[in-house]
Scaffold this active site. Structure first.
Site: not given
Length: 480
Positions: A308, A313, A353, A372
């Site tokens: 993730h 990110h 997010e 993700s």
């Protein structure tokens, strides 16, 4: 990742100096009325309230002896006049304006203003230049890191997971996996600012799990990810060896980000509180896990893992506009109330997010939680998901869901649009000060008094001088 739960020589002032101060105000509209002349500190300690320089401009009312009456008020209230100056009023030709530079504390200034109003018209005033927040105002402010090394004090306050797993976690009954997770947690808990991030020799099983996630997500990215993500993902492969058969090392990723946007990586054992996580962003530090999700279900994880962090990110943290957006949310959180921090964290959740943007008339994902997650990435752009325009005042009230798909996703036209909206929202957060990141010292400057604000103005003037010089040189080259 975070869980949702003086006496001595002084320079005289005049009408001209007040005008200069007004021009400086245009450089920083957070300064009310004007900027203030710096003075030397009074090194003698006194029991009486500390004095500073104050300036008042007033116009005389049409009465005999008006000036004498006004100046007598200063004498009767034991206010020392440093400089007096008069000029013809720029507002009314029939009036004269008087500039008075005096030694005064806040209490004296308030008293003298009330008395003066009976005899004169107050045109402008400048509070004492030692004005600052009272200490009791700061006593009620939650602690926050002032320099990057202070993150050592809060980066280990893990709320969830870490080396402990819940009973419904896929790896709960796997003793080998639990032992591995403890190893990652111990590495993160012993890390201090300035240390190199430990290099990990990932197991064959961990690399295989990573490979499944990497392969499946890369099938969706061309049609689902925003253009900034697609631009930066290949750079991660080039500079950090991010491949299907290789998990990048956080130290390499941190070095890559530092060169791109000034962000760095800090290992973390598990979930942090919103306050601690956002505090890291203020210093352009991203708290990042190193462990890999359990191999029994490569396409699901109840918590952020290195898949993730690295695939979701990092590519966008390498984008300058997005990096600034993330940092500004972090800066807004420093010293804010618990309620304000939660609102900021919720806005972070639905942007960084799970955020969507419009590009070439189509929806694209920029949120790491989407980029993700194979299933939720498909769902969010399927046409069946509920989509709303990003409005921080609305978004901050939305429930954050971590076990299923979100009930709603928020879309922005661009990172710049989202950043402007968040800046306006941040202004509504009640703090008795504001903060500014100093990249030279990797610390935050707390702007709570006139000297600190003056310092910012001087820096801005210098920066504008550089821009002005550049424009002059450019015009010469163009023959303008």
């Amino acid at each position: 990742m975070y869980s949702n739960k003086i006496e001595g020589p002084r320079r005289g002032r005049s009408f001209d100096s007040m005008n200069i101060a007004f021009e400086e105000k245009l450089l920083n509209n957070e300064i009310n009325k004007s900027t203030f002349t710096k003075i030397e500190e009074n090194t003698e300690k006194k029991n009486t309230p500390e004095k500073g320089r104050a300036a008042i401009i007033f116009s005389l009312k049409n009465e005999v002896g008006g000036l004498v009456k006004a100046l007598k008020l200063f004498q009767e209230n034991h206010v020392n006049l440093v400089h007096i100056e008069s000029r013809k009023s720029k507002r009314r030709n029939s009036e004269f304006e008087i500039f008075v530079d005096c030694d005064s504390n806040h209490e004296q200034l308030n008293e003298i203003i009330q008395l003066l109003r009976k005899h004169v018209n107050i045109v402008d005033m400048e509070p004492p230049d030692n004005s600052c927040l009272l200490e009791e105002d700061m006593d009620n402010v939650p602690w926050f890191p002032k320099k990057i090394a202070d993150l050592d004090k809060c980066a280990n306050r893990v709320l969830m997971y870490g080396s402990d797993l819940d009973a419904d976690h896929p790896g709960f009954k796997d003793n080998v996996y639990r032992k591995r997770r403890k190893h990652f947690a111990d590495l993160a808990m012993s890390y201090k600012h300035g240390d190199p991030i430990p290099r990990i020799e990932f197991t064959e099983e961990e690399v295989k799990t990573w490979g499944v996630v990497y392969r499946e997500l890369n099938k969706l990215y061309p049609t689902h990810a925003c253009r900034e993500y697609l631009k930066n993902l290949p750079l991660l492969s080039k500079h950090c060896e991010c491949r299907e058969d290789n998990i990048p090392q956080l130290e390499d990723v941190s070095r890559f980000l530092r060169e791109r946007t000034g962000f760095t990586i800090r290992p973390v054992a598990g979930y942090l509180s919103p306050r601690d996580f956002l505090a890291g962003l203020a210093f352009r530090v991203f708290h990042c896990t190193q462990y890999v999700r359990h191999s029994t279900d490569p396409l699901y994880t109840p918590e952020p893992d290195t898949c993730h962090e690295l695939l979701g990110h990092v590519p966008l943290l390498a984008e300058p506009s997005f990096a600034q957006f993330s940092q500004e949310i972090g800066l807004a959180s420093l010293g804010a109330s618990d309620d304000s921090v939660q609102k900021l964290a919720t806005c972070y959740f639905f942007t960084v997010e799970f955020g969507l943007c419009k590009q070439e008339g189509k929806l694209r994902a920029y949120g790491a939680g989407l980029l993700s997650s194979i299933s939720e990435l498909r769902h969010a752009l399927s046409g069946n998901a509920r989509i709303m325009p990003f409005d921080p005042n609305v978004t901050c009230k939305q429930e954050c869901i971590i076990t299923t798909f979100q009930d709603v996703y928020f879309v922005s036209d661009s990172f710049e649009e989202a950043k402007v909206k968040m800046r306006e929202f941040a202004k509504t957060i009640k703090r008795p000060f504001t903060v500014r990141y100093n990249p030279y010292t990797q610390s935050v400057d707390v702007l709570k008094d006139t000297p600190s604000i003056n310092s910012v103005v001087e820096e801005l003037r210098h920066e504008l001088d550089i821009v002005g010089d550049a424009l002059i040189r450019l015009n010469k080259q163009l023959g303008v």
